[in-house]
Design an enzyme around this catalytic site. Structure first.
Site, PDB file in Angstrom:
ATOM      1  N   LYS A   2       0.880  -1.206  -0.030  1.00 36.53           N
ATOM      2  CA  LYS A   2      -0.194  -0.082   0.125  1.00 36.53           C
ATOM      3  C   LYS A   2       0.777   1.419   0.014  1.00 36.53           C
ATOM      4  O   LYS A   2       0.705   2.145  -0.661  1.00 36.53           O
ATOM      5  CB  LYS A   2      -0.967  -0.145   1.342  1.00 36.53           C
TER       6      LYS A   2
ATOM      7  N   GLY B 216       0.234  20.343 -12.529  1.00 38.38           N
ATOM      8  CA  GLY B 216      -0.585  21.204 -11.802  1.00 38.38           C
ATOM      9  C   GLY B 216      -0.346  21.405 -10.452  1.00 38.38           C
ATOM     10  O   GLY B 216       0.894  21.534 -10.081  1.00 38.38           O
TER      11      GLY B 216
ATOM     12  N   CYS C  61      -4.902  10.667   2.063  1.00 36.94           N
ATOM     13  CA  CYS C  61      -3.924   9.657   1.722  1.00 36.94           C
ATOM     14  C   CYS C  61      -2.607  10.126   1.309  1.00 36.94           C
ATOM     15  O   CYS C  61      -1.497   9.826   2.174  1.00 36.94           O
ATOM     16  CB  CYS C  61      -4.491   8.685   0.850  1.00 36.94           C
TER      17      CYS C  61
HETATM   18  N1  NAD Z   1     -10.245   7.259   1.661  1.00 38.70           N
HETATM   19  C1  NAD Z   1      -9.560   6.661   0.899  1.00 38.70           C
HETATM   20  O1  NAD Z   1      -9.617   6.791  -0.390  1.00 38.70           O
HETATM   21  C2  NAD Z   1      -8.616   5.390   1.347  1.00 38.70           C
HETATM   22  C3  NAD Z   1      -8.099   4.555   0.268  1.00 38.70           C
HETATM   23  C4  NAD Z   1      -7.373   3.650   0.584  1.00 38.70           C
HETATM   24  C5  NAD Z   1      -7.044   3.676   1.969  1.00 38.70           C
HETATM   25  N2  NAD Z   1      -7.569   4.155   2.920  1.00 38.70           N
HETATM   26  C6  NAD Z   1      -7.255   4.230   4.412  1.00 38.70           C
HETATM   27  O2  NAD Z   1      -8.224   3.723   5.198  1.00 38.70           O
HETATM   28  C7  NAD Z   1      -8.227   4.249   6.347  1.00 38.70           C
HETATM   29  C8  NAD Z   1      -9.505   4.909   6.582  1.00 38.70           C
HETATM   30  O3  NAD Z   1      -9.575   6.187   5.900  1.00 38.70           O
HETATM   31  P1  NAD Z   1     -10.814   6.845   5.583  1.00 38.70           P
HETATM   32  O4  NAD Z   1     -10.444   7.927   4.539  1.00 38.70           O
HETATM   33  O5  NAD Z   1     -11.904   6.047   5.502  1.00 38.70           O
HETATM   34  O6  NAD Z   1     -10.958   7.582   6.955  1.00 38.70           O
HETATM   35  P2  NAD Z   1     -12.282   8.312   7.556  1.00 38.70           P
HETATM   36  O7  NAD Z   1     -11.786   9.180   8.590  1.00 38.70           O
HETATM   37  O8  NAD Z   1     -13.165   8.893   6.628  1.00 38.70           O
HETATM   38  O9  NAD Z   1     -12.978   7.277   8.377  1.00 38.70           O
HETATM   39  C9  NAD Z   1     -12.374   6.599   9.534  1.00 38.70           C
HETATM   40  C10 NAD Z   1     -13.491   6.287  10.436  1.00 38.70           C
HETATM   41  O10 NAD Z   1     -13.140   5.604  11.354  1.00 38.70           O
HETATM   42  C11 NAD Z   1     -13.902   6.057  12.489  1.00 38.70           C
HETATM   43  N3  NAD Z   1     -13.170   5.422  13.848  1.00 38.70           N
HETATM   44  C12 NAD Z   1     -12.076   6.178  14.481  1.00 38.70           C
HETATM   45  N4  NAD Z   1     -11.709   5.759  15.498  1.00 38.70           N
HETATM   46  C13 NAD Z   1     -12.558   4.337  15.760  1.00 38.70           C
HETATM   47  C14 NAD Z   1     -12.575   3.362  16.509  1.00 38.70           C
HETATM   48  N5  NAD Z   1     -11.744   3.356  17.668  1.00 38.70           N
HETATM   49  N6  NAD Z   1     -13.679   2.432  16.516  1.00 38.70           N
HETATM   50  C15 NAD Z   1     -14.621   2.587  15.271  1.00 38.70           C
HETATM   51  N7  NAD Z   1     -14.264   3.309  14.334  1.00 38.70           N
HETATM   52  C16 NAD Z   1     -13.629   4.409  14.805  1.00 38.70           C
HETATM   53  C17 NAD Z   1     -14.051   7.270  12.463  1.00 38.70           C
HETATM   54  O11 NAD Z   1     -15.255   7.617  13.309  1.00 38.70           O
HETATM   55  C18 NAD Z   1     -14.448   7.495  10.921  1.00 38.70           C
HETATM   56  O12 NAD Z   1     -15.684   7.138  10.727  1.00 38.70           O
HETATM   57  C19 NAD Z   1      -6.972   5.122   6.740  1.00 38.70           C
HETATM   58  O13 NAD Z   1      -5.916   4.250   6.857  1.00 38.70           O
HETATM   59  C20 NAD Z   1      -6.705   5.355   5.081  1.00 38.70           C
HETATM   60  O14 NAD Z   1      -5.171   5.709   4.969  1.00 38.70           O
HETATM   61  C21 NAD Z   1      -8.443   5.310   2.609  1.00 38.70           C
END
Ligand code: NAD
EC number: 1.1.1.22
Length: 447
Positions: A215, A264, A271
């Site tokens: 990743k 750009g 991320c």
């Molecule tokens: N957003 C993307 O495009 C994407 C893509 C690939 C990987 N990721 C990875 O996925 C992970 C999540 O990213 P995201 O963008 O969805 O973040 P986000 O902040 O949108 O969502 C995270 C969620 O987890 C919840 N949370 C926090 N602590 C918690 C706990 N102890 N128990 C239960 N829920 C809890 C938060 O309230 C939130 O709703 C990160 O590690 C990110 O790097 C994100």
């Protein structure tokens, strides 16, 4: 009997994953620690904008007329532990305040909340992006904290979805990476992903560290590609070249490829920036920092773009101060088809100009609410035309389709000066120039 799945953390990644798992036919229970999020999801409302996600959610959330009823949400850890055979952990892993390193406190808290309730066999699957070595540590935590001990296993299954295409990417991923330690874990993951696997999605099985590294390596490569073309844009600006032509020409070499070569104002979002920084920090802890010093340069090329956009704006406005100047900013999100403004280059540029005395008015098709929350002192307008009214310069900073479809002639009627700066190299310069606009873009000749 079909597997039952839970999804812990229902943000961008988790909400999409939960809806997709229901679409694949599983019974799914989602959990989050934010009550408002859970209440919205229970009503079939998505707490963010992601194309197609609300439809998919409403198709499956229990209690919604005509839904499959396979998807429910809760805040009760005991219920989650009792319900699931497979638990996906999708919580956030942001950058630590004042440091490059990854803040693992949300992941640690999720494991600490779930594990004590696991009284029987279960597979916990980490999807969050974490520093290499985390899975090994968390596997030990699980065994220590779970009453079921060794019957609880961990797998690491990093997620590659792109915001704006999250539903499509989750239902039809281009690869599935499974960091596992047992045949049982592999078998369970193959069962979860049976549908995409039957469609030919590659399934890459590895150990924990490799899965974690896939990743961060992928994101580092993408960041490098973007900063590479932005570095070329800087050289084009200095030497009088055209980076768009250059990208087109090198992109014909299929070892290089055309994608991610649009110069750009650079990358942002929740991320890439934090992932490359966390990767550098972790490599430092492991004594491998030299291997990733190039990422420092990638990061600084990227951050420099934002400042250069500000300077280019200053230059077209006469070269001195922003005082008394009206600047319209089209775009607030870090990319189109999302409402995500985390580390958004567009808002960063808007904020810098505002702080230097410019009167900035922002419009974004979906990111207004989040932008207002983050930058309450900027001006906001309800449409592109309203944003540009009276403007001395219009900055195109997020490449929404809506902005490409604007009529430069009509827009020209609303502005004070027909000056457009294309921070995404996505508008057609000939069309804007034909309508009497001065068109400037990064890495391109001025006329
Ligand atoms: N957003 C993307 O495009 C994407 C893509 C690939 C990987 N990721 C990875 O996925 C992970 C999540 O990213 P995201 O963008 O969805 O973040 P986000 O902040 O949108 O969502 C995270 C969620 O987890 C919840 N949370 C926090 N602590 C918690 C706990 N102890 N128990 C239960 N829920 C809890 C938060 O309230 C939130 O709703 C990160 O590690 C990110 O790097 C994100």
């Amino acid at each position: 009997m079909a597997l039952k799945i839970t999804v812990i953390g229902t943000g961008y990644l988790g909400a999409t994953h939960a809806a997709a798992m229901a679409e694949l036919g599983f019974e799914v229970l989602g959990l989050d620690v934010v009550p408002e999020k859970i209440e919205m999801l229970q009503r079939g409302e998505v707490p963010m904008y992601e194309p197609g996600l609300e439809e998919l959610l409403r198709k499956h959330v229990a209690g919604i007329e005509g839904s499959s009823g396979r998807l429910r949400f809760t805040m009760d850890w005991a219920e989650v532990a009792e319900f699931g055979d497979v638990h996906f952990v999708c919580v956030n892993t942001p950058q630590k305040h004042g440091e490059y390193a990854c803040d693992m406190s949300y992941v640690d808290a999720a494991f600490a909340s779930l594990a004590p309730h696991l009284t029987g066999p279960a597979l916990v699957v980490g999807k969050s992006t974490v520093p290499v070595g985390s899975a090994d540590r968390l596997a030990r935590v699980l065994v220590e904290l779970s009453p079921a001990g060794e019957e609880v296993e961990l797998a690491w299954n990093p997620e590659f979805l792109r915001e704006g295409f999250a539903v499509q990417d989750t239902l039809h991923p281009d690869r599935i990476v499974a960091g596992i330690r047992s045949e049982r874990a592999e078998k369970l993951l193959r069962e979860v992903y049976a549908t995409p696997l039957s469609e030919g999605t590659p399934f890459v099985v590895s150990d924990f560290p490799t899965a974690e590294l896939v990743k961060t390596a992928a994101n580092s490569f993408l960041a490098t590609k973007i900063s590479f073309i932005n570095a070329m844009a800087e050289v084009c600006e200095a030497g009088g070249g055209d980076v768009v032509k250059l990208a087109e020409a090198i992109g014909h070499d299929d070892r290089i490829g055309k994608k991610f070569l649009r110069a750009g104002i650079g990358f942002g979002g929740g991320c890439l920036p934090k992932d490359i920084r966390a990767f550098m920090a972790r490599a430092g802890e492991l004594g491998a920092d030299q291997a990733l010093t190039f990422l420092r340069e990638i990061d600084s090329i990227n951050m420099r773009r934002r400042g250069q956009m500000v300077e280019m704006t200053r230059e077209v406005l006469g070269g001195s101060s922003f005082l008394g100047k009206r600047i319209a900013v089209l775009g607030a999100t870090f990319k189109p088809d999302s409402d995500d403004v985390r580390d958004s280059p567009a808002l960063n540029v808007a904020g810098q100009i505002h702080l230097q005395g410019g009167q900035v008015t922002v419009y974004d098709p979906k990111g207004m609410e989040n932008a207002r929350r983050l930058f309450p002192t900027l001006g906001y307008a309800e449409s592109a035309v309203d944003a540009v009214r009276g403007a001395h310069a219009v900055l195109h900073l997020t490449e929404w389709r809506e902005f490409r479809e604007l009529d430069p002639a009509a827009l020209g009627e609303a502005v004070t000066d027909r000056v457009v700066l294309d921070g995404r190299n996505a508008l057609d310069p000939s069309v804007w120039r034909a309508a009497g606009w001065t068109y400037r873009a990064m890495g391109r000749p001025t006329a």
